[in-house]
Design a protein around this motif. Structure first.
Motif, PDB file in Angstrom:
ATOM      1  N   LYS A  77       0.840  -1.204   0.000  1.00  9.66           N
ATOM      2  CA  LYS A  77       0.000   0.000   0.000  1.00  9.66           C
ATOM      3  C   LYS A  77       0.871   1.247   0.000  1.00  9.66           C
ATOM      4  CE  LYS A  77      -3.143   2.587   2.922  1.00  9.66           C
ATOM      5  NZ  LYS A  77      -2.301   3.477   3.692  1.00  9.66           N
ATOM      6  N   ASP A  78       1.899   1.282   0.856  1.00  6.68           N
ATOM      7  CA  ASP A  78       2.785   2.441   0.936  1.00  6.68           C
ATOM      8  C   ASP A  78       3.536   2.672  -0.380  1.00  6.68           C
ATOM      9  OD1 ASP A  78       1.970   2.861   3.534  1.00  6.68           O
ATOM     10  OD2 ASP A  78       3.822   2.114   4.453  1.00  6.68           O
ATOM     11  N   LYS A  99       2.651   1.667  -3.390  1.00  4.46           N
ATOM     12  CA  LYS A  99       1.691   2.047  -4.426  1.00  4.46           C
ATOM     13  C   LYS A  99       1.329   3.528  -4.301  1.00  4.46           C
ATOM     14  CE  LYS A  99      -2.722   0.710  -6.400  1.00  4.46           C
ATOM     15  NZ  LYS A  99      -3.881  -0.158  -6.315  1.00  4.46           N
ATOM     16  N   GLN A 100       1.075   3.998  -3.069  1.00  3.09           N
ATOM     17  CA  GLN A 100       0.736   5.400  -2.859  1.00  3.09           C
ATOM     18  C   GLN A 100       1.919   6.309  -3.188  1.00  3.09           C
ATOM     19  OE1 GLN A 100      -2.119   7.155  -2.052  1.00  3.09           O
ATOM     20  NE2 GLN A 100      -3.106   5.216  -2.530  1.00  3.09           N
ATOM     21  N   GLU A 101       3.118   5.886  -2.813  1.00  6.29           N
ATOM     22  CA  GLU A 101       4.300   6.689  -3.135  1.00  6.29           C
ATOM     23  C   GLU A 101       4.482   6.792  -4.644  1.00  6.29           C
ATOM     24  OE1 GLU A 101       9.047   6.436  -2.388  1.00  6.29           O
ATOM     25  OE2 GLU A 101       7.775   6.296  -0.609  1.00  6.29           O
ATOM     26  N   THR A 146       5.080   9.204   4.499  1.00 12.93           N
ATOM     27  CA  THR A 146       3.912   8.500   3.989  1.00 12.93           C
ATOM     28  C   THR A 146       3.209   9.421   3.004  1.00 12.93           C
ATOM     29  OG1 THR A 146       3.652   7.463   6.157  1.00 12.93           O
ATOM     30  CG2 THR A 146       1.825   7.250   4.638  1.00 12.93           C
ATOM     31  N   GLU A 204      -0.210   9.894   0.211  1.00 17.01           N
ATOM     32  CA  GLU A 204      -1.521   9.438  -0.219  1.00 17.01           C
ATOM     33  C   GLU A 204      -2.048  10.403  -1.269  1.00 17.01           C
ATOM     34  OE1 GLU A 204      -4.385   8.806   2.941  1.00 17.01           O
ATOM     35  OE2 GLU A 204      -2.771   8.251   4.309  1.00 17.01           O
ATOM     36  N   GLU A 222      -5.873  11.004  -3.164  1.00 12.95           N
ATOM     37  CA  GLU A 222      -7.270  10.607  -3.275  1.00 12.95           C
ATOM     38  C   GLU A 222      -7.927  11.465  -4.337  1.00 12.95           C
ATOM     39  OE1 GLU A 222      -9.069  11.026   0.585  1.00 12.95           O
ATOM     40  OE2 GLU A 222      -7.450   9.929   1.557  1.00 12.95           O
ATOM     41  N   CYS A 246      -0.879  14.152   2.081  1.00 12.78           N
ATOM     42  CA  CYS A 246      -2.032  13.600   1.386  1.00 12.78           C
ATOM     43  C   CYS A 246      -2.607  14.667   0.471  1.00 12.78           C
ATOM     44  CB  CYS A 246      -3.088  13.132   2.390  1.00 12.78           C
ATOM     45  SG  CYS A 246      -4.579  12.485   1.604  1.00 12.78           S
TER      46      CYS A 246
END
Length: 185
Positions: free
Chosen positions: A51-52, A54-56, A84, A86, A88, A129
């Motif tokens: 998940k990390d 992919k978001q990066e 971290t 994100e 959206e 984010c």
């Protein structure tokens, strides 16, 4: 940091060693869980790492290129910090345009944030984010170990539309609102 550095910039070897160190730490933890037969922990850590990463990757490919470049140049130059990322977006029809339009404002905000981060210790957690909406790009920032008061933050970011969502003596979450309609000409 390698002694061959010029100023505060990391050279290619430093960047590689830092990345390798982070990877080896994660791999050692996975391997230890595997040896102990803790399959649930292995799966949980793999899910979190995926998940990390992919978001990066999404963040790295975001169309606000000046902002992304500055964030990652800063990330590479810091040691001991946990980052971290994100992104959206509920509708991709305006994703590209809105992030391109917001790029300069995001960069300005981050350059102010960078001065706060540099004055803090290395061992910090940073979450960035980006929430892309039809009329707004929202930058949500979490920083632990931030010693600035709410009033200092309000003064520092008085030119921007923002809200301090949470904060205590050591951590702050700040949300910046960039109105796309004000940027379009």
């Amino acid at each position: 940091m390698n002694i061959d550095n010029i100023g505060d910039k990391m050279n290619n070897l430093d960047v590689y060693l830092k990345s390798r160190h982070d990877f080896v730490n994660q791999f050692q933890l996975l391997y230890t869980y595997k040896q102990l037969g803790k399959d649930e922990e292995v799966n949980s850590l793999l899910d979190e790492l995926y998940k990390d990463l992919k978001q990066e990757q999404l963040f790295l490919n975001a169309p606000c290129r000046k902002f992304v470049r500055d964030v990652f140049e800063h990330k590479i130059s810091t040691s001991g910090s946990k980052w971290t990322f994100e992104i959206e977006c509920s509708n991709h029809n305006y994703y590209q345009n809105n992030l391109e339009l917001a790029d300069n404002i995001l960069l300005e905000i981050y350059q102010y944030l960078k001065t706060m981060i540099k004055s803090q210790q290395d061992d910090i957690q940073i979450r960035l984010c980006l929430n892309v909406e039809e009329e707004f790009v929202i930058l949500d920032v979490f920083l632990n170990e931030l010693t600035l008061s709410d009033n200092q933050l309000k003064t520092m970011f008085s030119d921007y539309n923002f809200e301090i969502l949470s904060g205590n003596d050591n951590a702050k979450e700040i949300e910046f609102f960039i109105n796309i309609n004000e940027l379009e000409v």
